[in-house]
Design a protein around this motif. Structure first.
Motif, PDB file in Angstrom:
ATOM      1  N   GLN A  51       5.355   5.037   6.960  1.00 55.36           N
ATOM      2  CA  GLN A  51       4.567   6.474   5.899  1.00 55.36           C
ATOM      3  C   GLN A  51       5.465   6.268   4.843  1.00 55.36           C
ATOM      4  OE1 GLN A  51       7.165   9.481   8.754  1.00 55.36           O
ATOM      5  NE2 GLN A  51       4.894   9.744   9.604  1.00 55.36           N
ATOM      6  N   ARG A  52       6.542   5.840   3.847  1.00 55.69           N
ATOM      7  CA  ARG A  52       7.229   5.859   3.185  1.00 55.69           C
ATOM      8  C   ARG A  52       6.602   4.604   2.007  1.00 55.69           C
ATOM      9  NH1 ARG A  52      13.194   4.018   1.181  1.00 55.69           N
ATOM     10  NH2 ARG A  52      12.575   4.263  -1.482  1.00 55.69           N
ATOM     11  N   LEU A  53       6.198   3.139   2.847  1.00 59.56           N
ATOM     12  CA  LEU A  53       5.595   1.699   2.530  1.00 59.56           C
ATOM     13  C   LEU A  53       4.520   2.052   2.160  1.00 59.56           C
ATOM     14  CD1 LEU A  53       7.403  -0.348   1.255  1.00 59.56           C
ATOM     15  CD2 LEU A  53       7.135  -1.424   3.734  1.00 59.56           C
ATOM     16  N   VAL A  54       3.508   2.657   2.919  1.00 61.05           N
ATOM     17  CA  VAL A  54       2.223   2.691   2.724  1.00 61.05           C
ATOM     18  C   VAL A  54       1.843   3.073   1.102  1.00 61.05           C
ATOM     19  CG1 VAL A  54       0.304   3.990   3.822  1.00 61.05           C
ATOM     20  CG2 VAL A  54       1.613   2.621   5.388  1.00 61.05           C
ATOM     21  N   PRO A  55       1.570   4.585   0.891  1.00 60.72           N
ATOM     22  CA  PRO A  55       1.464   5.010  -0.340  1.00 60.72           C
ATOM     23  C   PRO A  55       1.898   3.780  -1.662  1.00 60.72           C
ATOM     24  CG  PRO A  55       2.989   6.289   0.415  1.00 60.72           C
ATOM     25  CD  PRO A  55       2.815   5.089   1.556  1.00 60.72           C
ATOM     26  N   HIS A  56       3.738   3.713  -1.325  1.00 63.41           N
ATOM     27  CA  HIS A  56       4.062   3.173  -2.145  1.00 63.41           C
ATOM     28  C   HIS A  56       3.876   1.239  -2.984  1.00 63.41           C
ATOM     29  CE1 HIS A  56       7.573   1.609  -4.491  1.00 63.41           C
ATOM     30  NE2 HIS A  56       7.590  -0.123  -3.952  1.00 63.41           N
ATOM     31  N   LEU A  57       2.912   1.001  -1.485  1.00 66.63           N
ATOM     32  CA  LEU A  57       2.011  -0.640  -1.233  1.00 66.63           C
ATOM     33  C   LEU A  57       1.311  -0.208  -1.878  1.00 66.63           C
ATOM     34  CD1 LEU A  57       3.498  -2.255   1.464  1.00 66.63           C
ATOM     35  CD2 LEU A  57       4.360  -3.102  -0.881  1.00 66.63           C
ATOM     36  N   VAL A  58       0.101   0.922  -2.027  1.00 70.44           N
ATOM     37  CA  VAL A  58      -0.871   0.384  -2.287  1.00 70.44           C
ATOM     38  C   VAL A  58      -1.360   2.119  -1.774  1.00 70.44           C
ATOM     39  CG1 VAL A  58      -3.352   0.364  -1.534  1.00 70.44           C
ATOM     40  CG2 VAL A  58      -1.867  -0.852  -0.049  1.00 70.44           C
ATOM     41  N   PRO A  59      -0.978   2.356  -3.899  1.00 67.46           N
ATOM     42  CA  PRO A  59      -1.095   3.946  -4.141  1.00 67.46           C
ATOM     43  C   PRO A  59      -2.792   4.578  -3.424  1.00 67.46           C
ATOM     44  CG  PRO A  59      -0.598   2.428  -5.889  1.00 67.46           C
ATOM     45  CD  PRO A  59      -1.195   1.474  -4.655  1.00 67.46           C
ATOM     46  N   SER A  87      12.329 -12.056   3.046  1.00 71.11           N
ATOM     47  CA  SER A  87      11.964 -11.282   4.407  1.00 71.11           C
ATOM     48  C   SER A  87      10.923  -9.515   4.015  1.00 71.11           C
ATOM     49  CB  SER A  87      12.694 -11.265   5.484  1.00 71.11           C
ATOM     50  OG  SER A  87      14.267 -10.387   5.539  1.00 71.11           O
ATOM     51  N   PHE A  88      11.820  -9.354   3.342  1.00 70.29           N
ATOM     52  CA  PHE A  88      11.617  -8.152   2.601  1.00 70.29           C
ATOM     53  C   PHE A  88      10.238  -7.700   2.335  1.00 70.29           C
ATOM     54  CE2 PHE A  88      10.846  -3.321   1.114  1.00 70.29           C
ATOM     55  CZ  PHE A  88      11.087  -2.688   1.857  1.00 70.29           C
ATOM     56  N   ASP A  89      10.244  -8.426   1.357  1.00 70.97           N
ATOM     57  CA  ASP A  89       8.878  -9.140   0.300  1.00 70.97           C
ATOM     58  C   ASP A  89       7.876  -9.840   1.568  1.00 70.97           C
ATOM     59  OD1 ASP A  89       7.378  -9.409  -1.790  1.00 70.97           O
ATOM     60  OD2 ASP A  89       7.180 -11.300  -1.310  1.00 70.97           O
ATOM     61  N   LYS A  90       8.300 -10.508   2.235  1.00 73.04           N
ATOM     62  CA  LYS A  90       6.831 -10.755   3.785  1.00 73.04           C
ATOM     63  C   LYS A  90       6.472  -9.416   3.941  1.00 73.04           C
ATOM     64  CE  LYS A  90       5.403 -12.980   6.387  1.00 73.04           C
ATOM     65  NZ  LYS A  90       3.725 -14.586   6.444  1.00 73.04           N
ATOM     66  N   PHE A  91       7.054  -9.022   4.615  1.00 70.40           N
ATOM     67  CA  PHE A  91       7.391  -7.617   5.433  1.00 70.40           C
ATOM     68  C   PHE A  91       6.225  -6.699   4.336  1.00 70.40           C
ATOM     69  CE2 PHE A  91       7.639  -3.128   6.494  1.00 70.40           C
ATOM     70  CZ  PHE A  91       7.946  -3.098   7.970  1.00 70.40           C
ATOM     71  N   CYS A  92       6.612  -6.640   3.367  1.00 73.49           N
ATOM     72  CA  CYS A  92       5.538  -6.208   2.267  1.00 73.49           C
ATOM     73  C   CYS A  92       3.942  -6.273   2.300  1.00 73.49           C
ATOM     74  CB  CYS A  92       6.210  -4.995   0.937  1.00 73.49           C
ATOM     75  SG  CYS A  92       7.214  -4.530   1.025  1.00 73.49           S
ATOM     76  N   ARG A  93       4.398  -7.563   1.600  1.00 73.72           N
ATOM     77  CA  ARG A  93       2.645  -8.196   1.688  1.00 73.72           C
ATOM     78  C   ARG A  93       1.890  -8.128   3.401  1.00 73.72           C
ATOM     79  NH1 ARG A  93       3.792 -13.501   1.135  1.00 73.72           N
ATOM     80  NH2 ARG A  93       6.141 -13.412   1.229  1.00 73.72           N
ATOM     81  N   GLU A  94       2.494  -8.132   4.542  1.00 75.46           N
ATOM     82  CA  GLU A  94       1.998  -7.842   5.731  1.00 75.46           C
ATOM     83  C   GLU A  94       1.370  -6.927   6.288  1.00 75.46           C
ATOM     84  OE1 GLU A  94       1.776 -11.144   8.878  1.00 75.46           O
ATOM     85  OE2 GLU A  94       0.939 -11.053   6.402  1.00 75.46           O
ATOM     86  N   ILE A  95       2.290  -5.283   5.610  1.00 72.61           N
ATOM     87  CA  ILE A  95       1.896  -4.129   5.568  1.00 72.61           C
ATOM     88  C   ILE A  95       0.502  -3.949   4.754  1.00 72.61           C
ATOM     89  CG2 ILE A  95       2.175  -2.087   5.172  1.00 72.61           C
ATOM     90  CD1 ILE A  95       3.700  -3.431   7.819  1.00 72.61           C
ATOM     91  N   GLU A  96       0.726  -4.734   3.541  1.00 80.64           N
ATOM     92  CA  GLU A  96      -0.144  -5.004   2.148  1.00 80.64           C
ATOM     93  C   GLU A  96      -2.025  -5.118   3.751  1.00 80.64           C
ATOM     94  OE1 GLU A  96       1.411  -7.011  -0.927  1.00 80.64           O
ATOM     95  OE2 GLU A  96       1.610  -4.870  -1.878  1.00 80.64           O
ATOM     96  N   PHE A  97      -1.138  -6.629   4.076  1.00 81.94           N
ATOM     97  CA  PHE A  97      -3.083  -6.629   4.280  1.00 81.94           C
ATOM     98  C   PHE A  97      -3.425  -5.762   5.568  1.00 81.94           C
ATOM     99  CE2 PHE A  97      -4.629  -9.094   8.348  1.00 81.94           C
ATOM    100  CZ  PHE A  97      -5.717 -10.131   7.810  1.00 81.94           C
ATOM    101  N   LEU A  98      -2.383  -5.294   6.553  1.00 82.66           N
ATOM    102  CA  LEU A  98      -2.960  -4.070   7.214  1.00 82.66           C
ATOM    103  C   LEU A  98      -3.568  -3.385   6.722  1.00 82.66           C
ATOM    104  CD1 LEU A  98       0.297  -4.271   9.585  1.00 82.66           C
ATOM    105  CD2 LEU A  98      -2.182  -5.718   9.674  1.00 82.66           C
ATOM    106  N   LEU A  99      -3.312  -3.328   5.544  1.00 83.70           N
ATOM    107  CA  LEU A  99      -4.127  -1.963   4.425  1.00 83.70           C
ATOM    108  C   LEU A  99      -5.651  -2.124   3.585  1.00 83.70           C
ATOM    109  CD1 LEU A  99      -0.686  -0.482   3.030  1.00 83.70           C
ATOM    110  CD2 LEU A  99      -1.961   0.639   5.095  1.00 83.70           C
ATOM    111  N   THR A 100      -5.309  -3.581   3.734  1.00 84.00           N
ATOM    112  CA  THR A 100      -6.519  -4.156   2.824  1.00 84.00           C
ATOM    113  C   THR A 100      -7.276  -4.861   2.666  1.00 84.00           C
ATOM    114  OG1 THR A 100      -4.664  -5.816   1.218  1.00 84.00           O
ATOM    115  CG2 THR A 100      -5.276  -3.308   0.220  1.00 84.00           C
ATOM    116  N   GLY A 101      -6.628  -5.783   4.338  1.00 83.55           N
ATOM    117  CA  GLY A 101      -7.158  -7.022   4.723  1.00 83.55           C
ATOM    118  C   GLY A 101      -7.379  -8.662   4.332  1.00 83.55           C
ATOM    119  N   LYS A 102      -6.220  -7.835   2.620  1.00 81.11           N
ATOM    120  CA  LYS A 102      -6.468  -9.267   2.266  1.00 81.11           C
ATOM    121  C   LYS A 102      -5.162 -10.000   2.256  1.00 81.11           C
ATOM    122  CE  LYS A 102      -9.167  -6.923  -1.860  1.00 81.11           C
ATOM    123  NZ  LYS A 102      -9.125  -6.603  -3.573  1.00 81.11           N
TER     124      LYS A 102
END
Length: 204
Positions: free
Chosen positions: A25-33, A184-199
């Motif tokens: 819940q914290r990370l989603v808007p942090h990664l993709v405003p 591995s946290f950077d990888k985690f963030c990139r995977e969440i970005e993918f789930l949010l953007t499809g990129k």
């Protein structure tokens, strides 16, 4: 109107079962405003079962039966002494065999989830009795025993307790510092970005 993504998750520990919801819940808007996702309560499966095809398939069937139906599933576990990349590949392979229609990402935290707290320790200064001048270690994912590292810096008589501290620490650790200090946290963030953007980021 386009519906927001619905993210389900499968975790191995009681601590992550409570902490991951707050972290996402914290990370989603942090990664993709400006982004929003319906983050569902994590589903827990012990590590030894999660790594087997059929128990993982059962867990996927359970979370995919939820309403609203998830648009994607995140699987998260600790690598411990195993290779994080190979563990994630194994989980994706098992999922593909039984639930190939499910958009799934898998991430293994190098060593343990708490290594991410060490990398982002600046944000934990003064929390739960930790020193106000708390300094992250130089190589957090190389440390065996991140929980012990935290315990040693807490007040005498206090130890890090996964179920007690993990949820609150997940809401406070420095996300950007953790991303820089823990691959591995950077990888985690990139995977969440993918789930949010499809990129998809091309990096492994």
């Amino acid at each position: 109107m386009v519906s927001p993504p619905v993210i389900a998750s499968i975790v191995e520990g009681h601590g992550e079962e409570r902490a991951l919801l707050g972290l996402l819940q914290r990370l989603v808007p942090h990664l993709v405003p400006g982004a929003y996702a319906d983050v569902q309560r994590p589903h827990r499966v012990p590590r030894d079962r999660m790594l087997k095809r059929d128990p993982l398939a059962q867990a996927l069937t359970v979370v995919m039966a939820r309403n609203p139906r998830p648009t994607s599933v995140l699987v998260l576990l600790d690598a411990d002494d195993d290779c994080a990349v190979e563990l994630a590949r194994q989980l994706r392979g098992h999922a593909q065999e039984t639930h190939g229609h499910v958009a799934l990402v898998a991430v293994a935290a190098v060593r343990e989830f708490e290594a991410w707290f060490l990398a982002g320790a600046d944000g934990l200064a003064g929390v739960a009795g930790l020193p106000r001048d708390l300094v992250p270690p130089s190589a957090p994912e190389a440390i065996r025993g991140a929980k012990e590292w935290l315990s040693h810096r807490m007040p005498r008589g206090t130890t890090y307790q996964e179920t007690a501290h993990q949820p609150s620490f997940a809401k406070r650790f420095d996300l950007d510092a953790a991303r820089s200090g823990a691959p591995s946290f950077d990888k985690f963030c990139r995977e969440i970005e993918f789930l949010l953007t499809g990129k998809r980021d091309a990096r492994p």
